[in-house]
Structures are given as C-alpha cells and as structure tokens.
Scaffold this motif. Sequence first.
Motif, PDB file in Angstrom:
ATOM      1  N   MET A 116       0.823  -1.210   0.000  1.00  0.00           N
ATOM      2  CA  MET A 116       0.000   0.000   0.000  1.00  0.00           C
ATOM      3  C   MET A 116       0.858   1.261   0.000  1.00  0.00           C
ATOM      4  O   MET A 116       0.567   2.234  -0.705  1.00  0.00           O
ATOM      5  CB  MET A 116      -0.916  -0.004   1.216  1.00  0.00           C
ATOM      6  N   MET A 117       1.942   1.243   0.761  1.00  0.00           N
ATOM      7  CA  MET A 117       2.824   2.404   0.806  1.00  0.00           C
ATOM      8  C   MET A 117       3.492   2.640  -0.547  1.00  0.00           C
ATOM      9  O   MET A 117       3.629   3.782  -1.000  1.00  0.00           O
ATOM     10  CB  MET A 117       3.884   2.219   1.893  1.00  0.00           C
ATOM     11  N   THR A 118       3.890   1.559  -1.209  1.00  0.00           N
ATOM     12  CA  THR A 118       4.523   1.692  -2.525  1.00  0.00           C
ATOM     13  C   THR A 118       3.531   2.228  -3.558  1.00  0.00           C
ATOM     14  O   THR A 118       3.836   3.150  -4.319  1.00  0.00           O
ATOM     15  CB  THR A 118       5.065   0.328  -2.981  1.00  0.00           C
ATOM     16  N   PHE A 119       2.330   1.646  -3.581  1.00  0.00           N
ATOM     17  CA  PHE A 119       1.334   2.053  -4.579  1.00  0.00           C
ATOM     18  C   PHE A 119       0.917   3.503  -4.378  1.00  0.00           C
ATOM     19  O   PHE A 119       0.924   4.312  -5.331  1.00  0.00           O
ATOM     20  CB  PHE A 119       0.124   1.130  -4.489  1.00  0.00           C
ATOM     21  N   LEU A 120       0.565   3.867  -3.162  1.00  0.00           N
ATOM     22  CA  LEU A 120       0.098   5.232  -2.908  1.00  0.00           C
ATOM     23  C   LEU A 120       1.230   6.250  -3.047  1.00  0.00           C
ATOM     24  O   LEU A 120       1.013   7.365  -3.528  1.00  0.00           O
ATOM     25  CB  LEU A 120      -0.514   5.322  -1.511  1.00  0.00           C
ATOM     26  N   GLY A 121       2.451   5.859  -2.636  1.00  0.00           N
ATOM     27  CA  GLY A 121       3.583   6.773  -2.780  1.00  0.00           C
ATOM     28  C   GLY A 121       3.908   7.068  -4.231  1.00  0.00           C
ATOM     29  O   GLY A 121       4.149   8.215  -4.607  1.00  0.00           O
ATOM     30  N   MET A 122       3.899   6.022  -5.075  1.00  0.00           N
ATOM     31  CA  MET A 122       4.168   6.236  -6.503  1.00  0.00           C
ATOM     32  C   MET A 122       3.064   7.059  -7.145  1.00  0.00           C
ATOM     33  O   MET A 122       3.322   7.940  -7.968  1.00  0.00           O
ATOM     34  CB  MET A 122       4.313   4.887  -7.209  1.00  0.00           C
TER      35      MET A 122
END
Length: 203
Positions: free
Chosen positions: A134-140
Amino acid sequence: MPARRRPPAGSRTELPPLKILRKIFLLQAAYYVCAAVLILFTTVVYGAPFSLDLIFGWDSLRGDTTIGWMLGLVWMLNCFISVIFLLLFVSRSKLIPDFALTIHFLHLIATTLYTHSLPTNLLWWGLQFASAAMMTFLGMWACQRRELEPIKFGGHGGSTQAGPSQASDDGQQESTFGRGRGRERSMQEYEMDDMKHTGEHAV
C-alpha cells in the motif's frame, strides 16, 4: 585517453550515498514517531498500558484479541500517513519502492533484535506485506501526480506572449502605412504630370 562514460540518470552521482542514508534515517524516525503517537493514543482510549512491545514486538498482533486488531488498524493508518513522508523526503516515483521496502526491512530487523527471535506470527507478516504494498502504490501515485503537474511561471507570460503579436501588429501597421504613403505619393506625382501636360497644351 578514452573518454569517460557519463553515468546514467538515477545513479549514485544523482543521489549520493550520504543523502540516501539521511533520507532513510528521517523516514524511519518519522515512521516510528508516528506509530508511537498513534499507539499511545489508542492505548489511552482503550485503557491499556503502553509499552515498547506494542511497537517492536510481534506477539501483540494477534487475531483473537481486540488489542491485536486495533494494533493492526493503527499500523495500516501509519502506512497511509507515511506516504506523506515519502512524498516530502523522496518525491520521485521511481525511488518510492526502494524506500518503502527499506522501511519495512529495517522494521523487521528492529523487531527481531528487540524480541531476540524472528517473527512467526502470520498476522504480523501479512500486515507487513500489505503495508509495504500500500505504501509503494500510494507513494508512486502521489509522486506521479506531482510530477505531472504543469509548471507555472510568474506573471510575465502574458507580456512575453503579447510581444510577438504586438510586434507583428506594429509591423503590419508600418507596412500598411508605408504602402499608403507610397500610394499617396504616386497620386501626387500623377496630378503634377497632368497639370504639366495641361499647361503645355494651353501654351
């Protein structure tokens, strides 16, 4: 002497190691500070004692207790808030996966060192994978949105744009004025020739 090859974009010359370490330290510190504040607030509301085991321990995340599910929700909320830290400190979409996975990897090391054992709780592992994804998807997504925003300049755009059009208008006016002057001059010469011819016939 052979020419030096230019290093590709995104290499160590673009983001030096010391700068990477500083960003990792800031992100990890913000991750734990935010988690500590959220867990402290949750324990105060729930009426449970606060301890470092709730942050660095893995046995508290259990599916058969209320505090375990509350901790799971708090860690997921901490994941959403950490996206803001990624946007502030990293701000480049292609570097987000590296920093997001580094945060969770360092958390795994800290948990293992604190408990002196590798986590064996499936809920803890599932929470880490879900939080990292979730952190990777939302951060990107957040960084790409900011990268795609149009660049806004100052209030000089209108004057710069009006310059060529105004210059062309002035040029057209000057050329029209020049043509008008030429046409007027030819009419005067024609009238003078007529007067000369009339005077000659009269004589």
